[in-house]
Design a protein around this motif. Structure first.
Motif, short mmCIF file in Angstrom:
data_model
loop_
_atom_site.label_atom_id
_atom_site.label_comp_id
_atom_site.label_asym_id
_atom_site.label_seq_id
_atom_site.Cartn_x
_atom_site.Cartn_y
_atom_site.Cartn_z
N SER A 124 27.93 119.39 -30.53
CA SER A 124 26.83 120.28 -30.89
C SER A 124 27.33 121.71 -30.79
O SER A 124 28.10 122.04 -29.88
CB SER A 124 25.66 120.05 -29.94
N SER A 126 25.63 124.07 -29.86
CA SER A 126 24.95 124.68 -28.72
C SER A 126 25.53 124.16 -27.41
O SER A 126 25.80 122.97 -27.26
CB SER A 126 23.46 124.36 -28.78
N SER A 127 25.74 125.08 -26.44
CA SER A 127 26.14 124.67 -25.09
C SER A 127 25.06 125.07 -24.10
O SER A 127 25.29 125.11 -22.90
CB SER A 127 27.45 125.34 -24.69
N SER A 128 23.87 125.40 -24.59
CA SER A 128 22.78 125.82 -23.72
C SER A 128 21.60 124.90 -23.90
O SER A 128 21.25 124.52 -25.02
CB SER A 128 22.36 127.25 -24.07
N MET A 129 20.98 124.52 -22.80
CA MET A 129 19.82 123.62 -22.86
C MET A 129 18.59 124.32 -23.40
O MET A 129 17.59 123.66 -23.66
CB MET A 129 19.53 122.97 -21.49
N ILE A 131 18.59 126.26 -26.22
CA ILE A 131 18.80 126.61 -27.63
C ILE A 131 18.63 125.35 -28.49
O ILE A 131 19.25 124.31 -28.21
CB ILE A 131 20.21 127.21 -27.87
N ILE A 132 17.80 125.44 -29.52
CA ILE A 132 17.69 124.36 -30.50
C ILE A 132 18.98 124.37 -31.31
O ILE A 132 19.34 125.39 -31.90
CB ILE A 132 16.47 124.60 -31.44
N PRO A 133 19.73 123.25 -31.34
CA PRO A 133 21.06 123.27 -31.98
C PRO A 133 21.00 123.61 -33.48
O PRO A 133 20.24 123.02 -34.23
CB PRO A 133 21.58 121.83 -31.77
#
Lengths: 276, 276
Positions: A124, A126-129, A131-133
């Protein structure tokens, strides 16, 4: 093109194969190429990596062919957004679309019965919980008995992707790039026969089984250039690509002896003029 | 426990907060703690990070509360295997189960209408396209207006996970660990009133809107210890956690002026004895 001419061809950075080998101190005196050093035949021993020999209580598999396979890289794009403030209805979530695709890969392989299809790698953006990928990459591995079946199964999977994209109608989009493929490899009757003779010298016929390889092997490639075949010995529980992969010392030794027998058998038949 | 006693408490490695600060040269002379240096109130300006102000053509949001949120770490385990040799029926594919779970997270949030739920981060144990994944981790972010609704939505999602695990009956298993949470934060009427007065000094009432924050903020935490409120200015297209996040210079300047007005208003009302 001659081997020498091929080595002198520059790649996109202007570097030739020969210059690269000189550069790393690896240009030897013996040409390492099937055209310069002709391979008379290729005989390979491998663990089965599958459950079939064990299941039917056989000890040697004589391999007739290697199934066809293709890898596809899939890229899904959506829109990054804040997980707290973006309403569910307004989202273009690349990971949700990817998840539906991955489920469809498995379901389509099961439903059609054409072969196996797997997604092993996913990333993904995104690496942040929170953020919507906005983007997801994954790779599909498809394998079937024949090239035509690989085409059929991949088409069926991609048709599912299109259906899902329409159902979601959420602005996510996808691209597919073929990454790698191995056409179905049919082994040579001379080599298959030498392997079977090699096996018969060690075990009764009831313990020998003709089979197809479902994993890829060096032999699939050499079979395009010279007579080739393989033998398999059993894998415990059919496990492979798993830390618990295991074949017994007895089966490994049997495989090595069968391989040696086959090489000697093949060699004799070349000398006698039966094989050219 | 006194502040000093708290600083002298050793963590599991035997290190105190005070020793750690000395160690990195950061132990100053002013205690940095709300109990040692009492905060009278906390007033915060932020971009909305959502689409509501822009959608209704308002310029200042007076924030009443911050919605509740929880993060859950999910770990799914299956069995690693060879993508070519393991039959579809015999697989314990952790990524297929994860994919069904992720789709269920989105679908359950949409179906129940209780709030928002997102998976932003996913990691597969496998980095090879020819390995059936034996393990997958992902994180769920759940946010709703109230703590009770977060509980309801997470229970509904986990019930779906159980249904999927039963349907698959394929040997995959999962565990859930609560990673972090922020209870619903209700702001203080004194601060809300000072913020509204600060806004009314700059723009007509028709451009001011009472609202709830759907993102987490420092103010959600300070509100547990002292009177707190926030104001929002519009975010273009509601975008945040996205490289295209934008608030106009005019709106940012308006927000700063409203915040200053609110601080002065609050201060006067403390001096006059209206606020204690």
């Amino acid at each position: 093109m001659s081997l020498e001419a091929e080595w002198e061809q520059a790649d996109k950075d202007g570097v030739t194969m020969k210059a690269a080998l000189v550069d790393i101190g690896y240009l030897g005196t013996t040409p390492c190429h099937y055209r310069a050093n002709k391979i008379q035949c290729h005989l390979e021993l491998h663990i089965e990596q599958g459950p079939l020999l064990e299941k039917v209580g056989k000890t040697v598999g004589v391999v007739m062919s290697v199934q066809a396979m293709k890898w596809f890289c899939v890229r899904i794009t959506g829109t990054e957004g804040h997980t707290g403030t973006m309403a569910m209805a307004d989202r273009w979530d690349a990971l949700v679309t990817a998840s539906r695709f991955i489920t469809a890969v498995r379901d389509t392989a099961k439903k059609t019965g054409l072969g196996v299809a797997t997604v092993g790698v996913i990333n993904s953006d995104s690496s942040s919980m929170c953020i919507i990928p906005g983007g997801v990459n994954f790779i599909i591995d498809i394998r079937c008995s024949t090239d035509a079946m690989v085409e059929q199964l991949s088409s069926a999977i991609f048709a599912e992707f299109d259906d899902i994209t329409t159902q979601e109608s959420n602005g996510t989009a996808y691209t597919i790039t073929k990454s790698w493929g191995l056409p179905e490899a049919k082994f040579h009757t001379n080599c298959i026969d030498a392997m079977r003779n090699g096996a018969l010298a060690e075990v009764p016929e009831s313990l020998i089984m003709d089979m197809k390889s479902r994993a890829g092997h060096d032999s699939a490639w050499t079979s395009q250039f010279c007579p080739t075949s393989m033998i398999f010995v059993p894998s415990k529980d059919g496990l492979s690509h798993n830390p618990n992969e295991y074949s017994s010392p007895e089966h490994c030794a049997l495989g090595a002896q069968v391989l040696l027998n086959a090489i000697l058998n093949y060699d004799e038949r070349v000398k006698s003029g039966e094989f050219c």
